[in-house]
Design an enzyme around this catalytic site. Structure first.
Site, PDB file in Angstrom:
ATOM      1  N   CYS A 120       4.698 -23.921  22.922  1.00  0.00           N
ATOM      2  CA  CYS A 120       4.504 -24.769  21.736  1.00  0.00           C
ATOM      3  C   CYS A 120       4.283 -26.236  22.093  1.00  0.00           C
ATOM      4  CB  CYS A 120       5.695 -24.631  20.796  1.00  0.00           C
ATOM      5  SG  CYS A 120       5.865 -22.954  20.185  1.00  0.00           S
ATOM      6  N   HIS A 260       5.553 -30.531  15.936  1.00  0.00           N
ATOM      7  CA  HIS A 260       5.281 -29.104  16.056  1.00  0.00           C
ATOM      8  C   HIS A 260       5.901 -28.411  14.842  1.00  0.00           C
ATOM      9  CE1 HIS A 260       5.000 -25.089  17.412  1.00  0.00           C
ATOM     10  NE2 HIS A 260       6.295 -24.946  17.642  1.00  0.00           N
ATOM     11  N   ASN A 290       4.179 -20.972  12.286  1.00  0.00           N
ATOM     12  CA  ASN A 290       4.142 -21.562  13.628  1.00  0.00           C
ATOM     13  C   ASN A 290       2.968 -20.963  14.397  1.00  0.00           C
ATOM     14  OD1 ASN A 290       4.546 -22.313  16.267  1.00  0.00           O
ATOM     15  ND2 ASN A 290       6.720 -21.796  16.333  1.00  0.00           N
TER      16      ASN A 290
HETATM   17  O1  UT7 Z   1       8.386 -23.166  18.440  1.00  0.00           O
HETATM   18  C1  UT7 Z   1       9.648 -22.882  18.904  1.00  0.00           C
HETATM   19  C2  UT7 Z   1       9.884 -21.494  18.467  1.00  0.00           C
HETATM   20  N1  UT7 Z   1      10.991 -21.118  17.697  1.00  0.00           N
HETATM   21  C3  UT7 Z   1      11.806 -21.900  16.926  1.00  0.00           C
HETATM   22  O2  UT7 Z   1      11.755 -23.080  16.852  1.00  0.00           O
HETATM   23  C4  UT7 Z   1      12.820 -21.105  16.129  1.00  0.00           C
HETATM   24  C5  UT7 Z   1      14.047 -21.860  15.788  1.00  0.00           C
HETATM   25  N2  UT7 Z   1      14.961 -21.048  15.011  1.00  0.00           N
HETATM   26  C6  UT7 Z   1      14.789 -20.764  13.717  1.00  0.00           C
HETATM   27  O3  UT7 Z   1      13.802 -21.131  13.111  1.00  0.00           O
HETATM   28  C7  UT7 Z   1      15.908 -20.043  12.986  1.00  0.00           C
HETATM   29  O4  UT7 Z   1      17.000 -19.861  13.873  1.00  0.00           O
HETATM   30  C8  UT7 Z   1      15.503 -18.661  12.394  1.00  0.00           C
HETATM   31  C9  UT7 Z   1      14.544 -18.869  11.244  1.00  0.00           C
HETATM   32  C10 UT7 Z   1      14.850 -17.776  13.447  1.00  0.00           C
HETATM   33  C11 UT7 Z   1      16.751 -17.964  11.859  1.00  0.00           C
HETATM   34  O5  UT7 Z   1      17.381 -18.779  10.879  1.00  0.00           O
HETATM   35  P1  UT7 Z   1      18.942 -19.084  10.948  1.00  0.00           P
HETATM   36  O6  UT7 Z   1      19.241 -19.956   9.834  1.00  0.00           O
HETATM   37  O7  UT7 Z   1      19.244 -19.573  12.335  1.00  0.00           O
HETATM   38  O8  UT7 Z   1      19.540 -17.658  10.677  1.00  0.00           O
HETATM   39  P2  UT7 Z   1      20.614 -16.848  11.511  1.00  0.00           P
HETATM   40  O9  UT7 Z   1      19.958 -16.148  12.633  1.00  0.00           O
HETATM   41  O10 UT7 Z   1      21.805 -17.687  11.781  1.00  0.00           O
HETATM   42  O11 UT7 Z   1      21.072 -15.783  10.421  1.00  0.00           O
HETATM   43  C12 UT7 Z   1      21.814 -16.153   9.239  1.00  0.00           C
HETATM   44  C13 UT7 Z   1      21.979 -14.919   8.378  1.00  0.00           C
HETATM   45  C14 UT7 Z   1      22.515 -13.717   9.141  1.00  0.00           C
HETATM   46  O12 UT7 Z   1      23.277 -12.939   8.253  1.00  0.00           O
HETATM   47  P3  UT7 Z   1      24.890 -13.038   8.223  1.00  0.00           P
HETATM   48  O13 UT7 Z   1      25.319 -12.665   9.616  1.00  0.00           O
HETATM   49  O14 UT7 Z   1      25.202 -14.459   7.869  1.00  0.00           O
HETATM   50  O15 UT7 Z   1      25.273 -12.059   7.162  1.00  0.00           O
HETATM   51  C15 UT7 Z   1      21.272 -12.953   9.535  1.00  0.00           C
HETATM   52  O16 UT7 Z   1      21.518 -11.590   9.735  1.00  0.00           O
HETATM   53  O17 UT7 Z   1      20.692 -14.517   7.867  1.00  0.00           O
HETATM   54  C16 UT7 Z   1      20.387 -13.182   8.323  1.00  0.00           C
HETATM   55  N3  UT7 Z   1      18.962 -13.180   8.653  1.00  0.00           N
HETATM   56  C17 UT7 Z   1      18.022 -12.858   7.755  1.00  0.00           C
HETATM   57  N4  UT7 Z   1      18.093 -12.471   6.488  1.00  0.00           N
HETATM   58  C18 UT7 Z   1      16.910 -12.228   5.846  1.00  0.00           C
HETATM   59  C19 UT7 Z   1      18.381 -13.517   9.827  1.00  0.00           C
HETATM   60  N5  UT7 Z   1      17.058 -13.407   9.722  1.00  0.00           N
HETATM   61  C20 UT7 Z   1      16.800 -13.009   8.454  1.00  0.00           C
HETATM   62  C21 UT7 Z   1      15.613 -12.725   7.747  1.00  0.00           C
HETATM   63  N6  UT7 Z   1      15.721 -12.365   6.455  1.00  0.00           N
HETATM   64  N7  UT7 Z   1      14.405 -12.836   8.301  1.00  0.00           N
END
Ligand code: UT7
Length: 333
Positions: A120, A260, A290
């Protein structure tokens, strides 16, 4: 000792182009293939839809269309191009470089062409490489492409990645200017971050025919979203503040921040952290997601009408590697 800049040749962006595929992948499409919701995705990422390239096409096809768009908008002559640098993590094939394929498809015979893989951060890296070539005086017209067909590597059933990524290509044309252009770039990398964001298969470590490992599992993009998120905000904020400081500038001097586009919450957190005024940060993540190396040139391309001659633009990116940085340039169009 002060440096005499009176004879300095800057590398200025003098033309821009972009291409986004027609096919949309909406949050509602994703609701059909995994346990997610439009509401969750918008709230946690700011993304509503992404563009997905047709299966039979590849990264070079998007780049070619972006360059053709640049030519048609800015009337440039491709036979003037001296070098083509393509930032991509999704080349058409491992060898040759996608830059070579692009040059051939556009019938460019005069340029040398190569790829830069910095995920990225690729566009930032390539822009500084290209600017350095122009500043030497040996190269006058350099194309910097950011293009990725990342959907090829996204497991459509994996809700930790399928919500984020889409395809696209952007390009800028660099040429010498006495008045201004690229000012500085602070680029960094730390390979110990490689476990948190990667595509493992297809290289020399995990060739596709390696018999002793489950290659299917390694063919897709994987990430530890939370770890990447934290590093992204900190690293991009630090890079922005440091590149400004070493050029005796402040965030108030910046007219446009082009970050980005990985997650709207990351973009907002960086903005808050460096304390940039509202309305100065460009974003198109809502409808493109992205697009890896393409996010920054696409964001510039979509905002050409807003950016005015002489404006100070700051770019910042973070991605796999880890790789990250920030750069500054004066807009000379
Ligand atoms: O260019 C560089 C590339 N990548 C990045 O920059 C990515 C950076 N990270 C992110 O954008 C975020 O971490 C994500 C969008 C990938 C995930 O968001 P988050 O706020 O960090 O979610 P999380 O993984 O902490 O999950 C929170 C909750 C969990 O449920 P519980 O355990 O609180 O009940 C997950 O199971 O949300 C749940 N969850 C979802 N629910 C619905 C995780 N992904 C999803 C989903 N849809 N897609």
């Amino acid at each position: 000792m002060s440096v005499d800049l009176s004879n300095k040749v800057f590398a200025a962006i003098t033309a821009v182009g972009g291409y986004i595929p027609q096919n949309k992948r909406t949050n509602f499409d994703l609701e059909q293939v995994c346990d997610t919701s439009d509401e969750w995705i918008i709230k946690r990422t700011g993304i509503k839809e992404r563009r997905i390239l047709e299966e039979e096409l590849a990264t070079s096809d998007m780049a070619v269309r972006a360059i053709q768009d640049l030519v048609s908008q800015f009337g440039k002559n491709l036979q003037d191009v001296d070098a083509i640098l393509v930032a991509t993590s999704t080349p058409d094939m491992p060898m040759p470089a996608t830059a070579n394929i692009i040059a051939d498809k556009l019938n460019i015979k005069t340029a040398w062409a190569f790829d830069i893989n910095a995920a990225c951060s690729g566009f930032l890296y390539a822009l500084d490489m290209g600017a350095s070539l122009v500043e030497t005086g040996r190269y006058k017209n350099v194309l910097i492409v950011g293009a990725d067909n990342i959907s090829t590597y996204v497991d459509i059933h994996d809700r930790s990645t399928n919500i984020l990524f889409g395809d696209g290509a952007g390009v800028v044309w660099l040429e010498p200017s006495k008045e201004g252009g690229v000012i500085d770039a602070l680029l960094q990398s730390n390979g110990s971050g490689r476990d948190f964001l990667n595509i493992e298969a297809g290289g020399s470590l995990y060739p596709l025919d390696r018999p002793d490992v489950d290659i299917t599992d390694k063919m897709y993009l994987k990430q530890d979203g939370k770890t990447v998120f934290k590093h992204a905000v900190q690293s991009m904020s630090d890079a922005c503040l440091n590149v400004l400081k070493r050029n005796n500038l402040t965030v108030d001097d910046v007219n446009w921040l082009v970050p980005h586009q990985a997650n709207q919450r990351i973009i907002d957190a960086v903005g808050r952290s460096i304390n940039i005024a509202e309305g100065k940060t460009l974003s198109n993540i809502e409808y493109l997601g992205n697009t890896i190396a393409a996010t920054i040139p696409l964001c510039i391309w979509e905002n050409l009408k807003q950016i005015k001659t002489g404006d100070l633009v700051m770019l910042t990116a973070f991605g796999a590697g880890f790789s990250w940085g920030a750069s500054l340039f004066r807009w000379m169009i």
